[in-house]
Enzyme design. Structure first.
Site, PDB file in Angstrom:
ATOM      1  CG  LEU A 102      44.140  33.099  40.047  1.00 40.07           C
ATOM      2  CD1 LEU A 102      42.581  33.532  39.373  1.00 40.07           C
ATOM      3  CD2 LEU A 102      44.652  32.300  38.884  1.00 40.07           C
ATOM      4  N   GLY A 105      48.910  39.861  39.496  1.00 38.92           N
ATOM      5  CA  GLY A 105      48.581  41.284  39.503  1.00 38.92           C
ATOM      6  C   GLY A 105      49.515  42.272  40.117  1.00 38.92           C
ATOM      7  CG  HIS A 212      41.848  34.938  35.900  1.00 34.62           C
ATOM      8  ND1 HIS A 212      40.811  34.587  35.066  1.00 34.62           N
ATOM      9  CD2 HIS A 212      41.700  35.873  36.525  1.00 34.62           C
ATOM     10  CE1 HIS A 212      39.843  35.318  35.400  1.00 34.62           C
ATOM     11  NE2 HIS A 212      40.179  36.202  36.020  1.00 34.62           N
ATOM     12  CE  LYS A 385      38.977  42.439  42.060  1.00 31.37           C
ATOM     13  NZ  LYS A 385      40.050  41.465  41.571  1.00 31.37           N
TER      14      LYS A 385
END
Length: 497
Positions: A102, A105, A212, A385
């Site tokens: 994915l 971002g 997602h 993150k």
């Protein structure tokens, strides 16, 4: 007004709103250039379906009374899966796998422009570099052809494609497809903010990628799903590109390809034990006879503390998922993938309050047959993150081998230290400027840093270290310093003579 009258009134308002949104979307579609028309139409149709469901559903989407702990056999311990060993023909099993990352971002939360996957995380290697190295190593070791598929968003697609050229000589086929582009809606009027299809200038903030959960529809619509099935591929391994622990696991793959009870499993969710840091993570429950992912946003307010309880809900979703391609195709064609809507409120730069409707990929678990949770070691969940996470993965706590990070054997206990870097470290460039070299952290348990703090070369941190520079003060940790169970506060300047 009677209850019937009120609900009829609500229904009329809802229908009028749907009609208004439909007209707005049709206006937007007329501004699409001919080469983008079909694609835009698919996106806007998808949004309309989601918006229709959003208007239908009211209140928390789960009835708390129906939530039960999953049955014992529906979440298997990883050790049991691993104990089955590997067959001799592991190469032919691997050839049926596709790795999907994915990649929608941006790196904005870490102060970076462009796709997050292009941030350097270890020895100048980016998330994307490490992913390609892992799969290339797999293909060379087992003489296989495992492709990499990136799900980009309109925010990341162009920059990612420019970079992909550098992997032309790697032994990995790389495909990309784009997730949908949906219009943000005004929080008050619930009408789209966008006036046309462009997403530059004043329209930049009018669009968003819808989470997602959009993978099923956009993968199917791109045609890539059918192409891969045609090439004999059977399963996708899906994970976030910023989870450095999400590597291809041969034992889980073998369990899928050779199920012990002969019943094929269409969906595996890797879960891991909660710690105090994970209380907000989505958890697997039993709901109306099916495995179901419950996220904190779906929990009625009165039960949030119970949801966060580490004793009642012991595990959370890592978002490492193994899914049957044939099942995705079947469910997509039957329009049978059911995912709860996540309503995400945002405030645009100009102050306008909007909402964006999203879905999460793991929420579809209840639509698949024979779904399974596998309780995996914590090492398979290593997300980056924040710069606090980045410090951990850049340090000597981990060693890098063929794109995979593993905990150093020199660390005596397998837990990851708790690291909290203050706001002066939020942006990657500030963080890098404050460390002359990454400290030795092999014996660290807990690090908190707040305020204007810098670290010299070859610093060693052990036990619990707390460094707090008050407003207006600055602390320079000198080169070669060893801090073990120390609190450093006040002012410590080291100037060149």
């Amino acid at each position: 007004m009677s209850q019937d009258g009120a609900s009829q009134f609500q229904e009329v308002i809802r229908q009028e709103l749907e009609l208004s949104v439909k007209k707005e979307l049709e206006k937007i579609l007329t501004t699409a250039p001919s080469h983008e028309f079909e694609h835009t139409k698919k996106d806007l149709d998808g949004f309309r379906k989601l918006f229709h469901r959003f208007l239908q559903e009211k209140g928390p989407s789960v009835d708390w009374g129906k939530i039960q702990r999953p049955p014992e056999d529906s979440i298997q311990p990883y050790e049991k899966i691993k104990a089955r060993g590997l067959p001799d023909n592991i190469s032919s099993v691997l050839n049926k796998l596709v790795v999907v990352k994915l990649n929608g971002g941006l790196g904005t939360s870490m102060g970076c422009k462009g796709p997050k996957s292009l941030i350097g995380v270890r020895n100048e290697n980016t998330f994307l570099d490490l992913t390609v190295q892992q799969i290339e190593h797999l293909n060379k070791t087992y003489n296989t052809d495992v492709p990499l598929v990136l799900m980009n968003s309109f925010n990341t697609d162009e920059d990612t494609k420019k970079i992909l050229q550098k992997y032309n000589h790697c032994r990995v086929k790389i495909y990309t497809f784009n997730q949908s582009r949906y219009p943000r809606i005004n929080k008050e009027s619930l009408l789209p903010v966008a006036k046309d299809v462009s997403y530059s200038g004043e329209n930049t903030e009018a669009w968003y990628p819808p989470g997602h959960g959009d993978i099923y529809a956009s993968f199917y619509n791109s045609g890539l799903l059918d192409t891969l099935i045609g090439e004999g591929k059977e399963y996708i391994f899906v994970s976030n590109i910023d989870n450095l622990g999400a590597t291809v696991d041969l034992y889980i793959l073998n369990h899928l390809m050779n199920p012990p009870n002969g019943k094929p499993c269409e969906f595996v969710m890797e879960v891991t034990n909660k710690t105090r840091a994970d209380v907000k993570g989505g958890t697997l429950t039993q709901y109306e006879g099916k495995l179901r992912l419950v996220e904190i946003a779906q929990v009625p307010k009165a039960h949030v503390d119970e949801f966060k309880s580490v004793s009642k809900f012991k595990i959370f979703n890592t978002n490492n998922l193994w899914i049957s391609l044939e099942a995705v195709k079947r469910l997509q064609e039957q329009n049978a993938i059911d995912m709860e809507i996540i309503v995400n409120p945002k405030t645009l730069d100009g102050g306008l309050n909007v909402i964006q409707l999203e879905t999460a990929v793991g929420a579809a678990i209840k639509s698949f047959e024979n779904s399974l949770g596998i309780n995996v070691p914590r090492s398979r969940f290593l997300p980056v993150k924040t710069t606090s996470d980045l410090l951990l993965v850049m340090s000597n706590l981990y060693s890098l081998n063929a794109g995979s990070l593993t905990m150093s054997e020199k660390r005596e206990f397998p837990t990851v230290p708790l690291v909290k870097l203050g706001s002066s470290f939020t942006k990657v460039q500030d963080y890098l400027r404050r460390f002359e070299s990454i400290p030795d952290m092999l014996e660290l348990d807990h690090l908190t840093v707040s305020g204007d703090v810098t670290f010299g070369k070859n610093v060693s941190l052990k036990g619990t270290v707390i460094i707090i520079a008050n407003h207006g003060d600055r602390i320079d940790i000198p080169p070669g310093a060893v801090l073990e169970n120390k609190i450093v506060s006040g002012n410590l300047r080291i100037l060149d003579h």
